[in-house]
Design a protein around this motif. Sequence first.
Motif, PDB file in Angstrom:
ATOM      1  N   ARG A  29       8.766 -69.765  63.845  1.00 58.72           N
ATOM      2  CA  ARG A  29       9.998 -69.121  63.364  1.00 58.72           C
ATOM      3  C   ARG A  29      10.411 -68.113  64.433  1.00 58.72           C
ATOM      4  N   VAL A  30      11.590 -68.325  65.010  1.00 56.29           N
ATOM      5  CA  VAL A  30      12.043 -67.545  66.162  1.00 56.29           C
ATOM      6  C   VAL A  30      13.366 -66.868  65.813  1.00 56.29           C
ATOM      7  N   VAL A  31      13.474 -65.596  66.134  1.00 61.07           N
ATOM      8  CA  VAL A  31      14.692 -64.834  65.865  1.00 61.07           C
ATOM      9  C   VAL A  31      15.116 -64.110  67.142  1.00 61.07           C
ATOM     10  N   LEU A  32      16.410 -64.184  67.439  1.00 61.98           N
ATOM     11  CA  LEU A  32      17.009 -63.383  68.502  1.00 61.98           C
ATOM     12  C   LEU A  32      17.684 -62.197  67.827  1.00 61.98           C
ATOM     13  N   LEU A  33      17.182 -61.005  68.078  1.00 62.83           N
ATOM     14  CA  LEU A  33      17.698 -59.801  67.420  1.00 62.83           C
ATOM     15  C   LEU A  33      18.373 -58.917  68.450  1.00 62.83           C
ATOM     16  N   LYS A  34      19.632 -58.617  68.218  1.00 66.26           N
ATOM     17  CA  LYS A  34      20.398 -57.772  69.135  1.00 66.26           C
ATOM     18  C   LYS A  34      20.689 -56.426  68.477  1.00 66.26           C
ATOM     19  N   GLY A  35      21.269 -55.530  69.262  1.00 64.30           N
ATOM     20  CA  GLY A  35      21.654 -54.226  68.733  1.00 64.30           C
ATOM     21  C   GLY A  35      22.781 -54.350  67.721  1.00 64.30           C
ATOM     22  N   ARG A  36      22.891 -53.367  66.850  1.00 68.44           N
ATOM     23  CA  ARG A  36      23.842 -53.423  65.737  1.00 68.44           C
ATOM     24  C   ARG A  36      25.265 -53.693  66.194  1.00 68.44           C
ATOM     25  N   ALA A  37      25.662 -53.078  67.317  1.00 66.90           N
ATOM     26  CA  ALA A  37      27.056 -53.179  67.749  1.00 66.90           C
ATOM     27  C   ALA A  37      27.441 -54.585  68.193  1.00 66.90           C
ATOM     28  N   ASN A  38      26.466 -55.485  68.283  1.00 64.15           N
ATOM     29  CA  ASN A  38      26.760 -56.880  68.645  1.00 64.15           C
ATOM     30  C   ASN A  38      27.204 -57.711  67.450  1.00 64.15           C
ATOM     31  N   TYR A  39      27.096 -57.162  66.228  1.00 65.54           N
ATOM     32  CA  TYR A  39      27.387 -57.954  65.033  1.00 65.54           C
ATOM     33  C   TYR A  39      28.655 -57.469  64.333  1.00 65.54           C
ATOM     34  N   LEU A  40      29.368 -58.403  63.749  1.00 68.86           N
ATOM     35  CA  LEU A  40      30.549 -58.095  62.962  1.00 68.86           C
ATOM     36  C   LEU A  40      30.136 -57.445  61.646  1.00 68.86           C
ATOM     37  N   CYS A  41      30.830 -56.366  61.293  1.00 70.63           N
ATOM     38  CA  CYS A  41      30.616 -55.717  59.988  1.00 70.63           C
ATOM     39  C   CYS A  41      31.640 -56.275  59.008  1.00 70.63           C
ATOM     40  N   ARG A  42      31.179 -56.950  57.974  1.00 67.30           N
ATOM     41  CA  ARG A  42      32.097 -57.561  57.002  1.00 67.30           C
ATOM     42  C   ARG A  42      32.936 -56.494  56.291  1.00 67.30           C
ATOM     43  N   GLU A  43      32.317 -55.355  55.993  1.00 63.52           N
ATOM     44  CA  GLU A  43      33.041 -54.311  55.260  1.00 63.52           C
ATOM     45  C   GLU A  43      34.172 -53.746  56.102  1.00 63.52           C
ATOM     46  N   LYS A  44      33.917 -53.484  57.381  1.00 65.18           N
ATOM     47  CA  LYS A  44      34.955 -52.937  58.259  1.00 65.18           C
ATOM     48  C   LYS A  44      36.055 -53.971  58.509  1.00 65.18           C
ATOM     49  N   TRP A  45      35.651 -55.245  58.619  1.00 65.43           N
ATOM     50  CA  TRP A  45      36.646 -56.301  58.820  1.00 65.43           C
ATOM     51  C   TRP A  45      37.553 -56.415  57.584  1.00 65.43           C
ATOM     52  N   GLU A  46      36.959 -56.361  56.416  1.00 64.66           N
ATOM     53  CA  GLU A  46      37.739 -56.435  55.184  1.00 64.66           C
ATOM     54  C   GLU A  46      38.659 -55.226  55.062  1.00 64.66           C
ATOM     55  N   ARG A  47      38.152 -54.073  55.426  1.00 62.09           N
ATOM     56  CA  ARG A  47      38.922 -52.829  55.317  1.00 62.09           C
ATOM     57  C   ARG A  47      40.138 -52.843  56.239  1.00 62.09           C
ATOM     58  N   ALA A  48      40.014 -53.522  57.387  1.00 57.34           N
ATOM     59  CA  ALA A  48      41.079 -53.493  58.399  1.00 57.34           C
ATOM     60  C   ALA A  48      42.222 -54.460  58.095  1.00 57.34           C
ATOM     61  N   ARG A  49      42.095 -55.273  57.071  1.00 65.13           N
ATOM     62  CA  ARG A  49      43.116 -56.284  56.802  1.00 65.13           C
ATOM     63  C   ARG A  49      44.502 -55.688  56.591  1.00 65.13           C
ATOM     64  N   GLY A  50      44.550 -54.506  56.008  1.00 64.54           N
ATOM     65  CA  GLY A  50      45.847 -53.912  55.718  1.00 64.54           C
ATOM     66  C   GLY A  50      46.402 -53.045  56.823  1.00 64.54           C
TER      67      GLY A  50
END
Length: 633
Positions: A102-123
């Motif tokens: 079982r292999v995982v590539l783990l990056k720093g937080r800023a490499n991932y999309l935040c669903r909450e921030k993306w949802e918040r920005a829709r408007g």
Amino acid sequence: MNPRPSIDELFSLGGSLARELPGFEPRPGQLEMARAVEAGFESGSHVLVEAGTGVGKSFAYLVPALRSGKRVVISTSTITLQQQLFRKDIPMVARALGLEPRVVLLKGRANYLCREKWERARGDLALVERPEISKLRRWANETITGDRSDVPFRLDSLLWERFDADGDDCIGEACAHFDDCFYYRRRRDAEAADIIVVNHAIFFIDAIAGGLLPAYDYAILDEAHTCEDIAMNVLTASLSRRSIDRTFRRLRRYFTLPTSLTAQVDERYRELGETLAGTGNELLRLDERPEIAGDLDRLRDALYHLENWIADNGASALTRPPRGDLEREMRISGAVKSLAAQAEVVDRLLAVDDDSIRWAQSSVHGSELHCTPFDAAPILRDLLFARTPCLLTSATLALGGDFSYVRARLGIDRAEELVADSPFDYREQARLFVAPPDLEPDDPDFVVRAYALLEEALAYSRGRAFVLCTSFRRANEFGERLRASGLHPVEVQRPRSGLDRDGLLRWFTETPGAVLVGTRTFWEGIDMPGERLSCVVIDRIPFAQPDHPVLEARVQALRERGEDAFARLQIPAATMLLKQGFGRLIRSRSDRGAVLVLDGRLQGKGYGKRMIAALPPATRIAHLDELQEFFQT
């Protein structure tokens, strides 16, 4: 039940690696390294391996790691190697061994999309009207990783910051998307993984502060020549206009901030910048200018005032109603912590102790202040190397077979050591030319004389060259002359304009006879096999900037102990980087090319001869016209 095959059997011509991997051929250095790594896993000891280019170090450590049965963290310096390990090398070795890790590539937080921030920005109409948002929306709706590296188009960094999973904005379990959060899903995957692939920044943040990685049994640090620099960056507290602006941008996404208090912080930092600029020094140690302490005190007070205001008024200052009490508390707590972190940096800059170097850097683009540990070794010894067995490997880790420099810099008291020689025939494949001893970089006519050598060499190599410089100023001087000649297509790396590193490499790859003039970022981490790169030119021995406050402090301390700082510190560091620059040239058995060093000290000084001895054994030439026949054969 068949007996477990030995390392020698696995790496033999009839072994499982040869059966699984097309074109596999036994390499003595690879086998020697694999034996040493497996012994390290079995004994729980540190292993240091300098693996020459072409040894195949990835397979040499992956085979012992995958069959060890231990949880292993593999850390690298570059994204390129992380992706290669995760997508190609680990799956290939696993198939050859008949394993399903079982292999995982783990990056720093800023490499991932935040669903909450993306949802918040829709408007947000200002965002909706941006043309790249529609493309990003399609990607966000389809992605299963949320990983920025999977975005199929160039994305502005400030735009991505609006949607990244940065910790300053995260409310953890209070978030409606916690269960399907891209970042936390990767964290949960890592908890169950056998192999976790990370970068050095994440690795050393976890080693020093904890909280990012699950417990593991063994660590493999590839590209280990960068470990000290990256660990020092993690340990350094920094304050800049950029860091304050970033904090304010993130706070304003959730709070309506009082203009009077944010303006006060801005004004205090502006005053600090003016004081630093007034010193007339680009680099200085803060203890040399005690008046800066007053500016820092006033800045800290301004940060405290804003921090206290949010603690008292944050609930009413939220820009949208929270989903519940927990989210409200988390938002306020996160905001207070982000401002407290800035104030804590100021505290470190004001503290006076023998273990830290407090310094500042000023330019037309602003000022940055830093508090850097005097030495990373004691910290890394206590928090990492005294607790966890590690393999450290790189093509440049030893000096003449001696690992004492890297052990001293990292705090490794004991380790098994190995130099696995490259399988390449450097005497046949490479030529080395060193400028005459009377040509030194500080000479008034250096650029004129050095350029004449450069132009002659490029005529023989028909361009196809990297010109590696130690400063942007020197890169521009050579670049202007090369462009004026009109003999070769030329691109020059620039600090804040023009093509970025990836763009320059694409241009070089696609342009016949190209000459790329670059600085430090092109000295390492670039794999350019084939005829496209046939000449590497190095402008000078890459000694560190002598007036840099951190180096000055370390040199002073060594001298006070009666030690030769130049021999103990500066020569080894420059030799390591010189080896890295040389290493850009020969990347395969079929490569041929020449390295030119335009700094005559390399053969005119005693230390220069030791540096040459540490380089791969290319055939030395005394005259550049010897390259004519070399490049024609």
